[in-house]
Design a protein around this motif. Structure first.
Motif, short mmCIF file in Angstrom:
data_model
loop_
_atom_site.label_atom_id
_atom_site.label_comp_id
_atom_site.label_asym_id
_atom_site.label_seq_id
_atom_site.Cartn_x
_atom_site.Cartn_y
_atom_site.Cartn_z
N LEU A 33 20.46 32.50 20.71
CA LEU A 33 21.05 31.21 20.34
C LEU A 33 22.10 30.79 21.35
CD1 LEU A 33 21.60 31.75 16.51
CD2 LEU A 33 20.01 30.12 17.56
N HIS A 34 22.09 29.53 21.71
CA HIS A 34 23.07 28.97 22.64
C HIS A 34 24.12 28.21 21.83
CE1 HIS A 34 24.28 27.34 26.58
NE2 HIS A 34 24.45 26.18 25.96
N VAL A 35 25.38 28.57 22.07
CA VAL A 35 26.49 28.00 21.30
C VAL A 35 27.42 27.24 22.25
CG1 VAL A 35 28.37 28.52 19.71
CG2 VAL A 35 26.34 30.00 19.75
N ASP A 36 27.53 25.93 22.05
CA ASP A 36 28.34 25.08 22.94
C ASP A 36 29.76 24.93 22.42
OD1 ASP A 36 26.48 24.21 25.04
OD2 ASP A 36 25.34 23.43 23.35
N VAL A 37 30.69 25.39 23.23
CA VAL A 37 32.11 25.35 22.86
C VAL A 37 32.79 24.31 23.74
CG1 VAL A 37 34.23 26.70 22.74
CG2 VAL A 37 32.01 27.80 22.24
N MET A 38 33.30 23.25 23.11
CA MET A 38 33.89 22.14 23.87
C MET A 38 35.31 21.88 23.39
SD MET A 38 30.71 19.47 23.88
CE MET A 38 29.02 20.01 24.12
N PRO A 51 36.18 31.42 15.57
CA PRO A 51 35.96 31.73 14.15
C PRO A 51 34.56 31.34 13.67
CG PRO A 51 38.09 30.67 14.47
CD PRO A 51 37.37 30.58 15.78
N VAL A 52 34.04 30.24 14.18
CA VAL A 52 32.68 29.84 13.79
C VAL A 52 31.66 30.82 14.38
CG1 VAL A 52 30.95 28.00 13.93
CG2 VAL A 52 33.35 27.43 13.54
N VAL A 53 31.91 31.26 15.61
CA VAL A 53 31.00 32.24 16.23
C VAL A 53 31.00 33.54 15.42
CG1 VAL A 53 30.59 33.64 18.30
CG2 VAL A 53 31.17 31.21 18.51
N ALA A 54 32.17 33.96 14.94
CA ALA A 54 32.24 35.19 14.12
C ALA A 54 31.41 35.03 12.85
CB ALA A 54 33.70 35.50 13.77
N SER A 55 31.44 33.85 12.25
CA SER A 55 30.62 33.61 11.05
C SER A 55 29.14 33.58 11.38
CB SER A 55 31.01 32.27 10.40
OG SER A 55 32.33 32.32 9.93
N ASP A 63 21.01 37.24 19.31
CA ASP A 63 22.20 37.32 20.17
C ASP A 63 22.79 35.93 20.38
OD1 ASP A 63 22.22 40.06 20.62
OD2 ASP A 63 20.81 39.91 22.29
N LEU A 64 24.11 35.90 20.56
CA LEU A 64 24.81 34.63 20.75
C LEU A 64 25.23 34.48 22.21
CD1 LEU A 64 26.97 34.75 17.50
CD2 LEU A 64 24.80 33.53 17.87
N ASP A 65 24.83 33.36 22.78
CA ASP A 65 25.14 33.02 24.18
C ASP A 65 26.13 31.85 24.10
OD1 ASP A 65 24.90 32.08 26.89
OD2 ASP A 65 23.22 30.79 26.27
N CYS A 66 27.39 32.14 24.42
CA CYS A 66 28.43 31.11 24.26
C CYS A 66 28.76 30.45 25.59
CB CYS A 66 29.68 31.73 23.63
SG CYS A 66 29.36 32.34 21.97
N GLY A 84 31.86 38.50 18.66
CA GLY A 84 30.51 39.06 18.81
C GLY A 84 29.61 38.35 19.79
N ALA A 85 30.19 37.57 20.72
CA ALA A 85 29.35 36.93 21.74
C ALA A 85 28.75 38.00 22.65
CB ALA A 85 30.19 35.97 22.58
N ARG A 86 27.47 37.88 22.95
CA ARG A 86 26.86 38.82 23.90
C ARG A 86 26.95 38.29 25.33
NH1 ARG A 86 20.79 41.30 24.62
NH2 ARG A 86 21.32 42.37 26.57
N TRP A 87 26.58 37.02 25.49
CA TRP A 87 26.62 36.37 26.79
C TRP A 87 27.73 35.33 26.76
CZ3 TRP A 87 22.84 38.55 29.78
CH2 TRP A 87 21.75 39.13 29.12
N LEU A 88 28.51 35.26 27.81
CA LEU A 88 29.60 34.28 27.83
C LEU A 88 29.65 33.61 29.19
CD1 LEU A 88 31.94 33.47 25.76
CD2 LEU A 88 33.44 34.62 27.37
N SER A 89 29.49 32.28 29.20
CA SER A 89 29.60 31.57 30.48
C SER A 89 30.83 30.68 30.49
CB SER A 89 28.33 30.75 30.78
OG SER A 89 28.08 29.82 29.76
N VAL A 90 31.45 30.64 31.67
CA VAL A 90 32.60 29.77 31.91
C VAL A 90 32.24 28.84 33.06
CG1 VAL A 90 34.36 31.39 31.09
CG2 VAL A 90 33.63 31.48 33.49
N HIS A 91 32.87 27.67 33.09
CA HIS A 91 32.55 26.72 34.15
C HIS A 91 33.32 27.02 35.42
CE1 HIS A 91 29.74 23.43 33.13
NE2 HIS A 91 29.87 23.98 31.94
N LEU A 92 32.59 27.01 36.51
CA LEU A 92 33.15 27.12 37.86
C LEU A 92 34.31 26.13 38.07
CD1 LEU A 92 32.22 28.16 40.79
CD2 LEU A 92 30.91 26.06 40.93
#
Ligand code: DX5
Ligand code: ZN
Length: 226
Positions: A33-38, A51-55, A63-66, A84-92
């Motif tokens: 699952l891809h989770v968009d955090v803005m 907190p929403v990702v934890a739920s 797996d959660l890809d944030c 519990g995020a497995r994959w975490l991306s940050v913007h360059l």
């Protein structure tokens, strides 16, 4: 080439029924699952946080890809690890000390990725590539679902793919924005492994059929006319 993965983006899901939405795409064959955090600053939209990702983590086996579309994300990393995020991306474009941020993500037990906006160049990305597990190539301007695919970003995908071949790297290439049955084949042909799809999955009544359609279309090279 890695096998393909389809990651539905929860941005287009019904936020009032997240557990059901996750279960629906899990049954329908989603790979993760891809989770968009803005944050309303890096992008002109506000969504959800750790907190929403934890739920969500408790509500799904996927797996959660944030995908953090936030300015200076360093202060959020610990919370996403705990959530519990497995994959975490940050913007360059959002990190002053990108290498430090990437190292911290890994030290916290998550797989680090770097996301880049459509205008950002391969040259800006290249120095961080040895340190990340994946690159997220934005094929729309981040902030909203349902936008049109920006095809020239595929040149960047080809550059990343050439880099990983040259360096015998296991790096994954993810694409996000405007992925549909029309665009997915051209993206696969350029070297993409992971396909984020929001409206093309959650915007459809039958999510299993939507995911199956994307998988089939990914095998057809080039932009499709339908
Ligand atoms: C946009 C987000 C995407 C979004 C994609 O900023 O990063 O993940 O959900 O939506 P679609 O697939 O509808 O373009
Ligand atoms: Zn995203």
């Amino acid at each position: 080439m890695h096998p393909i993965a389809i990651a539905p983006s929860l941005l287009s899901a019904d936020f009032a029924h997240m557990a059901d939405e996750c279960a629906d795409v899990a049954r329908g064959g989603a790979d993760f699952l891809h989770v968009d955090v803005m944050d309303g600053r890096f992008v002109p939209n506000l969504t959800l946080g750790a907190p929403v990702v934890a739920s969500l983590k408790k509500a799904t086996t996927l797996d959660l890809d944030c995908h953090l579309m936030v300015e200076e994300p360093d202060h959020l990393l610990d919370d996403f690890a705990k959530a519990g995020a497995r994959w975490l991306s940050v913007h360059l474009e959002a990190c002053r000390h990108l290498h430090r941020t990437v190292q911290r993500i890994r030290a916290l037990g998550m797989a680090p990725g770097v996301a880049l906006n459509p205008h950002s160049s391969f040259a800006a990305l290249e120095p961080i590539l040895p340190f990340v597990d994946f690159v997220l190539v934005m094929s729309v301007n981040p902030g909203f679902g349902g936008q049109a695919f920006i095809e020239p970003v595929l040149d960047k995908v080809r550059q990343i793919d050439a880099w990983r071949k040259r360096h015998k790297s296991g790096l994954f290439i993810q694409i996000d924005g405007g992925i549909t049955a029309t665009t997915i084949g051209a993206a696969r042909q350029a070297g993409v492994d992971w396909f984020v799809a929001g409206s093309a999955v959650f915007g459809q009544p039958d999510r299993a059929a939507a995911i199956a359609l994307l998988r089939t279309a990914a095998e057809r090279p080039g932009l499709q006319s339908t």
